[in-house]
Design a protein around this motif. Structure first.
Motif, mmCIF file in Angstrom:
data_model
loop_
_atom_site.group_PDB
_atom_site.id
_atom_site.type_symbol
_atom_site.label_atom_id
_atom_site.label_comp_id
_atom_site.label_asym_id
_atom_site.label_seq_id
_atom_site.Cartn_x
_atom_site.Cartn_y
_atom_site.Cartn_z
ATOM 1 N N SER A 175 0.826 -1.211 0.000
ATOM 2 C CA SER A 175 0.000 0.000 0.000
ATOM 3 C C SER A 175 0.860 1.260 0.000
ATOM 4 N N LEU A 176 1.913 1.262 0.815
ATOM 5 C CA LEU A 176 2.793 2.423 0.892
ATOM 6 C C LEU A 176 3.578 2.617 -0.405
ATOM 7 N N SER A 177 4.017 1.502 -0.991
ATOM 8 C CA SER A 177 4.732 1.579 -2.255
ATOM 9 C C SER A 177 3.826 2.115 -3.360
ATOM 10 N N ASN A 178 2.587 1.627 -3.377
ATOM 11 C CA ASN A 178 1.623 2.078 -4.375
ATOM 12 C C ASN A 178 1.302 3.564 -4.195
ATOM 13 N N LEU A 179 1.185 3.985 -2.929
ATOM 14 C CA LEU A 179 0.936 5.394 -2.628
ATOM 15 C C LEU A 179 2.081 6.269 -3.117
ATOM 16 N N ALA A 180 3.301 5.852 -2.810
ATOM 17 C CA ALA A 180 4.479 6.643 -3.185
ATOM 18 C C ALA A 180 4.606 6.791 -4.698
ATOM 19 N N GLN A 181 4.254 5.745 -5.422
ATOM 20 C CA GLN A 181 4.446 5.758 -6.867
ATOM 21 C C GLN A 181 3.283 6.384 -7.639
ATOM 22 N N ASN A 182 2.070 6.313 -7.069
ATOM 23 C CA ASN A 182 0.896 6.691 -7.862
ATOM 24 C C ASN A 182 0.059 7.837 -7.308
ATOM 25 N N VAL A 183 0.385 8.335 -6.120
ATOM 26 C CA VAL A 183 -0.426 9.394 -5.545
ATOM 27 C C VAL A 183 -0.364 10.643 -6.419
ATOM 28 N N LYS A 184 -1.490 11.343 -6.508
ATOM 29 C CA LYS A 184 -1.567 12.570 -7.286
ATOM 30 C C LYS A 184 -2.101 13.698 -6.410
ATOM 31 N N TYR A 185 -1.879 14.913 -6.858
ATOM 32 C CA TYR A 185 -2.450 16.075 -6.203
ATOM 33 C C TYR A 185 -3.365 16.762 -7.207
ATOM 34 N N CYS A 186 -4.564 17.056 -6.759
ATOM 35 C CA CYS A 186 -5.550 17.688 -7.634
ATOM 36 C C CYS A 186 -4.959 18.949 -8.255
ATOM 37 N N LYS A 187 -5.074 19.068 -9.577
ATOM 38 C CA LYS A 187 -4.509 20.210 -10.277
ATOM 39 C C LYS A 187 -5.281 21.496 -10.015
ATOM 40 N N ARG A 188 -6.459 21.352 -9.404
ATOM 41 C CA ARG A 188 -7.283 22.526 -9.132
ATOM 42 C C ARG A 188 -7.144 23.001 -7.687
ATOM 43 N N CYS A 189 -7.275 22.085 -6.734
ATOM 44 C CA CYS A 189 -7.271 22.497 -5.319
ATOM 45 C C CYS A 189 -6.054 22.012 -4.538
ATOM 46 N N PHE A 190 -5.265 21.084 -5.110
ATOM 47 C CA PHE A 190 -4.049 20.550 -4.494
ATOM 48 C C PHE A 190 -4.306 19.575 -3.354
ATOM 49 N N SER A 191 -5.520 19.039 -3.286
ATOM 50 C CA SER A 191 -5.786 17.959 -2.338
ATOM 51 C C SER A 191 -5.218 16.663 -2.906
ATOM 52 N N ILE A 192 -5.011 15.673 -2.056
ATOM 53 C CA ILE A 192 -4.564 14.361 -2.518
ATOM 54 C C ILE A 192 -5.699 13.706 -3.291
ATOM 55 N N SER A 193 -5.357 13.065 -4.401
ATOM 56 C CA SER A 193 -6.386 12.532 -5.283
ATOM 57 C C SER A 193 -5.881 11.313 -6.034
ATOM 58 N N ASP A 194 -6.815 10.506 -6.506
ATOM 59 C CA ASP A 194 -6.467 9.381 -7.380
ATOM 60 C C ASP A 194 -6.394 9.829 -8.830
ATOM 61 N N ASN A 195 -6.985 10.985 -9.107
ATOM 62 C CA ASN A 195 -7.061 11.496 -10.477
ATOM 63 C C ASN A 195 -6.510 12.917 -10.549
ATOM 64 N N ASP A 196 -6.397 13.436 -11.761
ATOM 65 C CA ASP A 196 -5.870 14.799 -11.925
ATOM 66 C C ASP A 196 -6.767 15.824 -11.255
ATOM 67 N N ILE A 197 -8.073 15.566 -11.240
ATOM 68 C CA ILE A 197 -9.034 16.429 -10.550
ATOM 69 C C ILE A 197 -9.729 15.585 -9.484
ATOM 70 N N CYS A 198 -9.745 16.066 -8.245
ATOM 71 C CA CYS A 198 -10.308 15.283 -7.138
ATOM 72 C C CYS A 198 -11.835 15.206 -7.232
ATOM 73 N N ASP A 199 -12.405 14.306 -6.445
ATOM 74 C CA ASP A 199 -13.859 14.090 -6.471
ATOM 75 C C ASP A 199 -14.636 15.333 -6.063
ATOM 76 N N ILE A 200 -14.105 16.104 -5.119
ATOM 77 C CA ILE A 200 -14.805 17.310 -4.662
ATOM 78 C C ILE A 200 -14.852 18.345 -5.779
ATOM 79 N N CYS A 201 -13.724 18.592 -6.413
ATOM 80 C CA CYS A 201 -13.682 19.576 -7.496
ATOM 81 C C CYS A 201 -14.512 19.132 -8.697
#
Length: 207
Positions: free
Chosen positions: A50-76
């Motif tokens: 899980s930690l390895s996957n997080l380190a390699q694949n975590v993203k930050y929302c390009k709009r609000c800078f929250s942690i996200s699985d995608n380029d734009i987070c679910d809230i945005c």
């Protein structure tokens, strides 16, 4: 003969790495590692994966800078959120704390820290330029400062207010039901919810 603190170098390395986490000393780290070892290999392997996957694949929302699985987070990406309200927070912990209250339906902007000359943190190191871009390109009518009731929080809010006060928007701050010096993420949900609902106009003089 060398007096080793741990019977295994592998154990020692794991304990030392865990003890680098905030609030976790070597004794607590040792207990955690021993607890996982007693559970067998699978929990440790799952954690490592899980930690390895997080380190390699975590993203930050390009709009609000929250942690996200995608380029734009679910809230945005949620079209049901009020895009005219923008809540400015220090980090993702504070965003999550506010979301738990279910009292805010706007969007967020994560600064990634607070201005702190003592710690060498300057405005240029925070996501303030990105905030300006949002003010210029999004239908924002109100910025809500949801920052910790600390000198650093007040300094950051004042800097942002002075920098953007010429924009035709309302600046407000959460009500001070939060004790001075408290971190936002540790405030109970009821107090935080009331602070959001009864927020105050921010004019650069609010304390």
């Amino acid at each position: 003969m060398e007096n080793k603190q741990y019977p295994s170098t592998l154990l020692e390395k794991a304990v030392l790495e865990l003890s680098k986490l905030p609030g976790i000393g070597q004794k607590t780290a040792f207990r955690l590692v021993m607890h996982m070892l007693r559970k067998g290999k699978e929990p440790l392997l799952n954690l490592a994966d899980s930690l390895s996957n997080l380190a390699q694949n975590v993203k930050y929302c390009k709009r609000c800078f929250s942690i996200s699985d995608n380029d734009i987070c679910d809230i945005c990406a949620n079209m049901q959120r009020d895009s005219s309200l923008l809540c400015v927070v220090e980090d993702v912990n504070d965003l999550m704390a506010i979301e738990k209250t279910h009292q805010f339906n706007g969007l967020y902007h994560v600064l990634g820290g607070l201005i702190s000359p003592m710690d060498g943190i300057t405005p240029s190191q925070l996501n303030i330029d990105a905030l300006q871009a949002r003010l210029e390109n999004e239908p924002i009518k109100e910025i809500i400062f949801a920052l910790s009731a600390t000198v650093e929080g007040d300094t950051t809010a004042f800097f942002i207010f002075k920098k953007f006060q010429h924009y035709p928007i309302l600046f407000s701050t959460i009500a001070k039901g939060i004790a001075i010096g408290n971190e936002l993420e540790y405030t109970d949900e009821i107090t935080l919810a009331r602070s959001i609902i009864h927020r105050l106009v921010f004019d650069g003089k609010s304390k």
